[in-house]
Design a protein around this motif. Sequence first.
Motif, PDB file in Angstrom:
ATOM      1  N   ASP A  21       0.866  -1.167   0.000  1.00  0.00           N
ATOM      2  CA  ASP A  21       0.000   0.000   0.000  1.00  0.00           C
ATOM      3  C   ASP A  21       0.909   1.224   0.000  1.00  0.00           C
ATOM      4  N   PRO A  22       0.618   2.238  -0.795  1.00  0.00           N
ATOM      5  CA  PRO A  22       1.534   3.386  -0.867  1.00  0.00           C
ATOM      6  C   PRO A  22       1.662   4.170   0.442  1.00  0.00           C
ATOM      7  N   PRO A  88      -6.000  -2.303   2.825  1.00  0.00           N
ATOM      8  CA  PRO A  88      -7.067  -1.498   2.213  1.00  0.00           C
ATOM      9  C   PRO A  88      -8.460  -2.125   2.335  1.00  0.00           C
ATOM     10  N   HIS A  89      -8.571  -3.431   2.177  1.00  0.00           N
ATOM     11  CA  HIS A  89      -9.892  -4.078   2.243  1.00  0.00           C
ATOM     12  C   HIS A  89     -10.464  -4.118   3.666  1.00  0.00           C
ATOM     13  N   ALA A  90      -9.633  -3.830   4.679  1.00  0.00           N
ATOM     14  CA  ALA A  90     -10.100  -3.884   6.072  1.00  0.00           C
ATOM     15  C   ALA A  90     -10.252  -2.497   6.693  1.00  0.00           C
ATOM     16  N   ARG A  91     -10.111  -1.469   5.901  1.00  0.00           N
ATOM     17  CA  ARG A  91     -10.240  -0.114   6.432  1.00  0.00           C
ATOM     18  C   ARG A  91     -11.710   0.238   6.668  1.00  0.00           C
ATOM     19  N   ARG A  92     -11.920   1.244   7.494  1.00  0.00           N
ATOM     20  CA  ARG A  92     -13.244   1.719   7.884  1.00  0.00           C
ATOM     21  C   ARG A  92     -13.995   0.696   8.746  1.00  0.00           C
ATOM     22  N   LEU A  93     -13.232  -0.192   9.378  1.00  0.00           N
ATOM     23  CA  LEU A  93     -13.816  -1.165  10.294  1.00  0.00           C
ATOM     24  C   LEU A  93     -13.336  -0.929  11.726  1.00  0.00           C
ATOM     25  N   ARG A 121       2.537  15.570   7.008  1.00  0.00           N
ATOM     26  CA  ARG A 121       1.698  16.770   7.088  1.00  0.00           C
ATOM     27  C   ARG A 121       0.571  16.732   6.053  1.00  0.00           C
ATOM     28  N   SER A 122       0.801  16.070   4.934  1.00  0.00           N
ATOM     29  CA  SER A 122      -0.214  15.981   3.885  1.00  0.00           C
ATOM     30  C   SER A 122      -1.264  14.896   4.160  1.00  0.00           C
ATOM     31  N   ASN A 123      -1.025  14.043   5.130  1.00  0.00           N
ATOM     32  CA  ASN A 123      -1.941  12.924   5.392  1.00  0.00           C
ATOM     33  C   ASN A 123      -3.062  13.365   6.336  1.00  0.00           C
ATOM     34  N   LYS A 124      -4.011  14.099   5.779  1.00  0.00           N
ATOM     35  CA  LYS A 124      -5.116  14.649   6.571  1.00  0.00           C
ATOM     36  C   LYS A 124      -6.028  13.556   7.121  1.00  0.00           C
ATOM     37  N   ILE A 125      -6.150  12.446   6.414  1.00  0.00           N
ATOM     38  CA  ILE A 125      -7.004  11.356   6.888  1.00  0.00           C
ATOM     39  C   ILE A 125      -6.439  10.779   8.187  1.00  0.00           C
ATOM     40  N   ALA A 126      -5.144  10.528   8.220  1.00  0.00           N
ATOM     41  CA  ALA A 126      -4.520   9.997   9.442  1.00  0.00           C
ATOM     42  C   ALA A 126      -4.595  11.019  10.573  1.00  0.00           C
TER      43      ALA A 126
END
Length: 187
Positions: A21-22, A88-93, A121-126
């Motif tokens: 995953d990038p 990626p397939h296990a995110r949002r859990l 700094r660019s990773n607003k989701i994290a």
Amino acid sequence: MTSLRHFNAMDVFKFNATNLDPLTETYDLEFYFSYLARWPNLFIAAEAQDGTITGYMMGKLESSPSYLQFSEHYLPFHAHVTALTVAPHARRLVLAQILTRSLERGVDEYDAWFVDLYVRRSNKIAQALYGKMGYSVYRRVLDYYVDGLTGDAEDGLDMRKPLRRDRDSKHIRENGENFTVTREDVF
């Protein structure tokens, strides 16, 4: 169903789906095994029913060397999140939150002051994820992330969450993004 357990040496053969995953930093085997040897109870795997690793958390306990105790950058005994990744397939859990809380409970027993981690700094989701869990920016580290191929650099944010020992939030500050340090200032 996913279950949490301690990471073990054979898991390095089962976590490719998570590491490819990038946004995930992949380390060499020596690095993973050094964490497994030094902080086995802070290296947590999330395992799916089929045996694949859907996420993991690498943590450690540390403090700055004693000769830095009078430096403004001295870090007392604390926990550090070295890596947290979810396939990626296990995110949002809520797996990231579950792994993080598991580490926080574990290090609270060691009487650490806080848990810290670094995020781009660019990773607003994290940043939003950690913010929801009670982490705040303590300082901005200039050019913390450097791309080995291009030499491009990006600032990192040192985010912290106080633990039970830090009742007065002594190691947390407001407007942390306004406090900048260099990579050399970070232990």
